[in-house]
Scaffold this active site. Structure first.
Site, PDB file in Angstrom:
ATOM      1  N   ASP A   6      -8.801   8.018  -5.762  1.00 38.60           N
ATOM      2  CA  ASP A   6      -8.094   9.353  -4.400  1.00 38.60           C
ATOM      3  C   ASP A   6      -7.856  10.010  -5.671  1.00 38.60           C
ATOM      4  OD1 ASP A   6      -8.956   7.865  -2.829  1.00 38.60           O
ATOM      5  OD2 ASP A   6      -6.856   6.736  -2.178  1.00 38.60           O
ATOM      6  N   SER A  61     -15.589   6.908  10.119  1.00 40.72           N
ATOM      7  CA  SER A  61     -15.742   7.516   8.751  1.00 40.72           C
ATOM      8  C   SER A  61     -17.791   7.155   8.866  1.00 40.72           C
ATOM      9  CB  SER A  61     -15.994   5.722   8.023  1.00 40.72           C
ATOM     10  OG  SER A  61     -16.260   6.299   6.719  1.00 40.72           O
ATOM     11  N   GLY A  75       4.450   9.683   5.175  1.00 44.41           N
ATOM     12  CA  GLY A  75       3.608   8.480   5.045  1.00 44.41           C
ATOM     13  C   GLY A  75       3.349   8.236   4.165  1.00 44.41           C
ATOM     14  N   ALA A  76       3.975   6.704   3.754  1.00 42.13           N
ATOM     15  CA  ALA A  76       3.718   6.526   2.532  1.00 42.13           C
ATOM     16  C   ALA A  76       2.989   5.045   2.644  1.00 42.13           C
ATOM     17  CB  ALA A  76       5.879   5.498   2.476  1.00 42.13           C
ATOM     18  N   LYS A  78      -6.084  -0.573   1.226  1.00 37.16           N
ATOM     19  CA  LYS A  78      -5.967  -0.640  -0.322  1.00 37.16           C
ATOM     20  C   LYS A  78      -5.031  -1.503  -0.762  1.00 37.16           C
ATOM     21  CE  LYS A  78      -7.620   4.588   0.410  1.00 37.16           C
ATOM     22  NZ  LYS A  78      -7.529   5.911   0.109  1.00 37.16           N
ATOM     23  N   GLU A 128      -6.664   1.714 -15.026  1.00 35.26           N
ATOM     24  CA  GLU A 128      -5.426   2.147 -15.484  1.00 35.26           C
ATOM     25  C   GLU A 128      -3.930   2.948 -13.814  1.00 35.26           C
ATOM     26  OE1 GLU A 128      -3.319   5.276 -18.543  1.00 35.26           O
ATOM     27  OE2 GLU A 128      -4.629   4.437 -19.388  1.00 35.26           O
ATOM     28  N   ASN A 163      -8.714   1.850  -4.076  1.00 34.20           N
ATOM     29  CA  ASN A 163     -10.025   2.289  -3.081  1.00 34.20           C
ATOM     30  C   ASN A 163     -10.930   2.213  -3.431  1.00 34.20           C
ATOM     31  OD1 ASN A 163     -10.283   4.733  -4.862  1.00 34.20           O
ATOM     32  ND2 ASN A 163     -11.032   6.122  -3.376  1.00 34.20           N
ATOM     33  N   ARG A 179       8.366   7.204   7.965  1.00 33.60           N
ATOM     34  CA  ARG A 179       9.394   6.382   9.336  1.00 33.60           C
ATOM     35  C   ARG A 179      10.450   4.898   8.601  1.00 33.60           C
ATOM     36  NH1 ARG A 179       4.108   4.328  12.062  1.00 33.60           N
ATOM     37  NH2 ARG A 179       4.698   2.983   9.933  1.00 33.60           N
TER      38      ARG A 179
END
Length: 176
Positions: free
Chosen positions: A101, A14, A125-126, A65, A77, A86, A150
């Site tokens: 985000d 990070s 990606g989920a 998250k 909200e 996040n 996937r």
């Protein structure tokens, strides 16, 4: 000095501590900002411990998250809409949460003069990051947003959250 951190696993990569420290220095704000590895199995205990040890706010990254969403007493909200957050902070005895985000993503899109209007988009990606930006993407009026993952069931479940005809799911086998 106010204490802040970014938490996740892995977290050593990070750049947040350096970015936030430079920003604080440039604006004359006295903070410490660390990167702290938190195992998802110990998320709740570790997060509560950080707040007890004087941390005023935490940025949350993968894979935490959704766990942060579940921990919070009060959720913004946007956080409620996305089911993943996040940002965590404590005020008195309550933990508050937000998802920033999507806001940041929209700002980047606007700053770079990119239009999603009537476009067909694919998101790979989920995970929590996808979950956090999909409502913002849908708000920009794309023709279609396909979430590729996937596991089809996870992508499909995500799309159901957004109640939009624009959102669709496919599994990674669709790539050929």
């Amino acid at each position: 000095m106010k204490k802040f951190a970014v938490i996740g696993q892995p977290i050593k990569h990070s750049l947040s501590p350096r970015i936030h420290s430079e920003f604080a220095k440039d604006t004359g704000v006295d903070i410490s900002y660390e990167a702290i590895e938190v195992d998802p199995k110990n998320f709740k205990q570790e997060t509560i411990k950080l707040f007890k040890n004087g941390y005023e706010g935490l940025n949350v990254t993968l894979p935490l998250k959704e766990l942060a969403f579940d921990l919070a007493d009060e959720i913004s909200e946007m956080g409620a809409e996305t089911g993943a957050v996040n940002t965590l902070w404590k005020d008195k005895d309550k933990i508050f949460a937000d998802s920033t985000d999507g806001k940041g993503f929209l700002e980047d899109i606007a700053n770079n003069q990119i239009s999603f209007k009537d476009r067909e988009l694919v998101i790979l990606g989920a995970g929590g990051a996808s979950r956090s930006i999909i409502p913002s993407i849908i708000s920009l009026g794309p023709k279609k947003v396909t979430l590729l993952n996937r596991t089809f069931d996870r992508a499909s479940d995500f799309c159901l959250l957004y109640q939009s005809d624009a959102a669709d799911a496919a599994d990674s086998g669709a790539l050929g």
